[in-house]
Design an enzyme around this catalytic site. Structure first.
Site, PDB file in Angstrom:
ATOM      1  N   GLN A 156      34.985 -19.440 -89.027  1.00  0.00           N
ATOM      2  CA  GLN A 156      36.397 -18.972 -90.003  1.00  0.00           C
ATOM      3  C   GLN A 156      36.159 -19.903 -91.328  1.00  0.00           C
ATOM      4  O   GLN A 156      37.029 -19.519 -92.138  1.00  0.00           O
ATOM      5  CB  GLN A 156      37.505 -19.184 -89.176  1.00  0.00           C
ATOM      6  CG  GLN A 156      37.620 -18.705 -87.790  1.00  0.00           C
ATOM      7  CD  GLN A 156      38.782 -19.234 -87.141  1.00  0.00           C
ATOM      8  OE1 GLN A 156      39.650 -19.824 -87.602  1.00  0.00           O
ATOM      9  NE2 GLN A 156      38.770 -18.799 -85.716  1.00  0.00           N
ATOM     10  N   HIS A 195      40.182 -22.699 -87.776  1.00  0.00           N
ATOM     11  CA  HIS A 195      41.627 -23.022 -88.077  1.00  0.00           C
ATOM     12  C   HIS A 195      41.433 -24.064 -89.363  1.00  0.00           C
ATOM     13  O   HIS A 195      42.186 -25.216 -89.369  1.00  0.00           O
ATOM     14  CB  HIS A 195      42.310 -23.641 -86.815  1.00  0.00           C
ATOM     15  CG  HIS A 195      42.655 -22.769 -85.783  1.00  0.00           C
ATOM     16  ND1 HIS A 195      43.258 -22.916 -84.717  1.00  0.00           N
ATOM     17  CD2 HIS A 195      41.987 -21.542 -85.645  1.00  0.00           C
ATOM     18  CE1 HIS A 195      43.368 -21.934 -83.934  1.00  0.00           C
ATOM     19  NE2 HIS A 195      42.681 -21.058 -84.359  1.00  0.00           N
ATOM     20  N   GLU A 233      53.601 -16.034 -85.470  1.00  0.00           N
ATOM     21  CA  GLU A 233      54.933 -16.656 -85.992  1.00  0.00           C
ATOM     22  C   GLU A 233      55.097 -16.097 -87.576  1.00  0.00           C
ATOM     23  O   GLU A 233      54.102 -16.344 -88.207  1.00  0.00           O
ATOM     24  CB  GLU A 233      55.128 -18.204 -85.742  1.00  0.00           C
ATOM     25  CG  GLU A 233      54.834 -18.451 -84.391  1.00  0.00           C
ATOM     26  CD  GLU A 233      55.191 -20.067 -84.147  1.00  0.00           C
ATOM     27  OE1 GLU A 233      55.347 -20.394 -83.214  1.00  0.00           O
ATOM     28  OE2 GLU A 233      55.278 -20.883 -85.279  1.00  0.00           O
ATOM     29  N   TYR A 237      57.657 -27.559 -86.152  1.00  0.00           N
ATOM     30  CA  TYR A 237      57.473 -26.464 -85.643  1.00  0.00           C
ATOM     31  C   TYR A 237      57.008 -26.362 -84.419  1.00  0.00           C
ATOM     32  O   TYR A 237      56.773 -25.220 -83.934  1.00  0.00           O
ATOM     33  CB  TYR A 237      56.992 -25.468 -86.753  1.00  0.00           C
ATOM     34  CG  TYR A 237      57.769 -25.238 -87.855  1.00  0.00           C
ATOM     35  CD1 TYR A 237      58.600 -24.151 -87.874  1.00  0.00           C
ATOM     36  CD2 TYR A 237      58.050 -26.451 -88.919  1.00  0.00           C
ATOM     37  CE1 TYR A 237      59.448 -24.016 -89.255  1.00  0.00           C
ATOM     38  CE2 TYR A 237      58.674 -26.206 -89.973  1.00  0.00           C
ATOM     39  CZ  TYR A 237      59.659 -25.181 -90.091  1.00  0.00           C
ATOM     40  OH  TYR A 237      60.567 -25.146 -91.154  1.00  0.00           O
ATOM     41  N   TYR A 279      44.589 -20.114 -73.693  1.00  0.00           N
ATOM     42  CA  TYR A 279      43.580 -19.051 -73.313  1.00  0.00           C
ATOM     43  C   TYR A 279      43.190 -18.850 -71.732  1.00  0.00           C
ATOM     44  O   TYR A 279      42.745 -18.341 -71.283  1.00  0.00           O
ATOM     45  CB  TYR A 279      42.695 -19.030 -74.242  1.00  0.00           C
ATOM     46  CG  TYR A 279      43.016 -18.605 -75.545  1.00  0.00           C
ATOM     47  CD1 TYR A 279      43.135 -17.282 -75.981  1.00  0.00           C
ATOM     48  CD2 TYR A 279      43.163 -19.595 -76.774  1.00  0.00           C
ATOM     49  CE1 TYR A 279      43.729 -16.976 -77.253  1.00  0.00           C
ATOM     50  CE2 TYR A 279      43.423 -19.147 -77.840  1.00  0.00           C
ATOM     51  CZ  TYR A 279      43.704 -17.832 -78.262  1.00  0.00           C
ATOM     52  OH  TYR A 279      44.140 -17.580 -79.362  1.00  0.00           O
TER      53      TYR A 279
END
Length: 372
Positions: free
Chosen positions: A84, A151, A243, A253, A264
């Site tokens: 990513q 991420h 979200e 949060y 998963y």
């Protein structure tokens, strides 16, 4: 359905479903393909209507307003583009017309592994056909750097008064750093324009890293201010639970202690609930949309949508609209775009522009949306 990134035909880090979104009626816009790119990630408009577009592998392109020319901008830094990672967000500095500063984020290899960095440079030569970024400097690095390729997040937003920079750091698929007060991972950060922790951040006196503005986040791939100065953020949940959050200073949060999704491997994660000490999302999805970029619309071309949020859907292959009403939010439309949507931006004339991800080996198209 699960959040995912699809890169070079492989699912990276998470599982996903390719099921298309349920249509919500005929599209109220016309789609005009403007240009093609190799796995584009983000874009921003220059004052004259030209665009800067980042490509995952590390190229920055200066694109004409009509999309017919795209010139590589020199001066960017090497990126770690596996998984990513890559050259990510790009945003013009406050006062760009006079200072010509551009801020951008990218993933890199460093001590301990990989992480996301924030850099800036001065755009020059853009009218001579030899555009470049001069004086490029890294002004902030996430910490710690860890192994893995997922991420990173790396989204950038400037406060409405132009005095502060907000920067998202993903939790790098490591879970616990999102709750670690000493790590920048899994956080929204508030920095000075020079990349230093902003004075007055809410958690510094409690022993947190002084840059932290909010925490308990997973993979934050969109952040934007509305016209009232509210800061909105969207992030990928795990297996379910994408979200949209209203970001408030000092709030937790919940990730990974609370989520409206699950692990998963099937293990449960406690849902957000009243009294759990965590700030719940304003909107969440299950099945997921796999949210990419976030834009809050302020133009006149689509007056009914003024003030609403638009999100690019990756695995959902959708453009998603969220109704914003003050500090409240509700699901709006979800249009099937037939491709993974990485970025959403508003053009100078009020058109909506989307970038297809193109990370599956196909070209990522730049598409302009105008009223039908």
């Amino acid at each position: 359905m699960k959040s995912c990134f699809l890169l070079a035909g492989l699912v990276v880090g998470t599982a996903c479903s390719a099921a298309p979104p349920a249509p919500t009626g005929a599209k109220p816009f016309v789609e005009t393909v403007v240009a093609d790119f190799d796995a584009p990630w983000a874009m921003t408009f220059l004052p004259d209507g030209r665009m800067l577009v980042t490509e995952k592998a590390g190229q920055l392109k200066l694109v004409s307003a009509d999309g017919k020319s795209a010139i590589t901008v020199a001066g960017t830094l090497p990126v770690a583009s596996e998984g990513q990672g890559g050259l990510m967000d790009i945003v013009l500095a406050p006062g760009f017309a006079s200072n010509r500063l551009v801020y951008f984020s990218f993933s890199e290899t460093g001590p301990g592994g990989k992480g996301v960095a924030l850099a800036r440079g001065k755009l020059s030569g853009d009218t001579s056909g030899k555009p470049r970024l001069d004086g490029v400097e890294v002004i902030f690095r996430a910490h710690p750097y860890v192994d893995g390729n997922g991420h990173f997040s790396g989204r950038i937003a400037f406060s409405p008064d132009g005095q502060h920079l907000f920067f998202t750091n993903g939790e790098r698929q490591k879970f616990d750093p999102a709750q670690d007060p000493k790590a920048s991972l899994g956080k929204v950060l508030r920095l000075t324009l020079d990349g230093k922790p902003a004075p007055g951040n809410p958690l510094a006196a409690q022993g947190f890293d002084p840059a932290v503005w909010s925490y308990g986040h997973r993979n934050l791939l969109g952040i934007a201010f509305d016209s009232a100065g509210n800061l909105w953020e969207q992030e990928m949940g795990p297996k379910g639970g994408d979200e949209v959050n209203l970001i408030q200073p000092g709030k937790n949060y919940g990730w990974p202690r609370a989520s409206n999704g699950s692990h998963y491997d099937g293990r449960d994660i406690p849902d957000h609930k009243a009294g759990d000490g965590f700030e719940p999302p304003k909107v969440w999805w299950n099945p997921v949309i796999s949210p990419g970029g976030l834009m809050i619309y302020s133009g006149s071309m689509f007056p009914a949508w003024r003030g609403d949020a638009f999100i690019g859907g990756l695995s959902s292959q959708a453009l998603v609209r969220v109704d914003l009403n003050g500090t409240n939010a509700a699901k709006g439309d979800q249009w099937n775009m037939g491709a993974r949507i990485r970025e959403v931006e508003q053009g100078p004339d009020g058109a909506i522009w989307v970038l297809e991800d193109g990370a599956d080996g196909s070209q990522g198209r730049l598409i302009k949306l105008t009223p039908a």
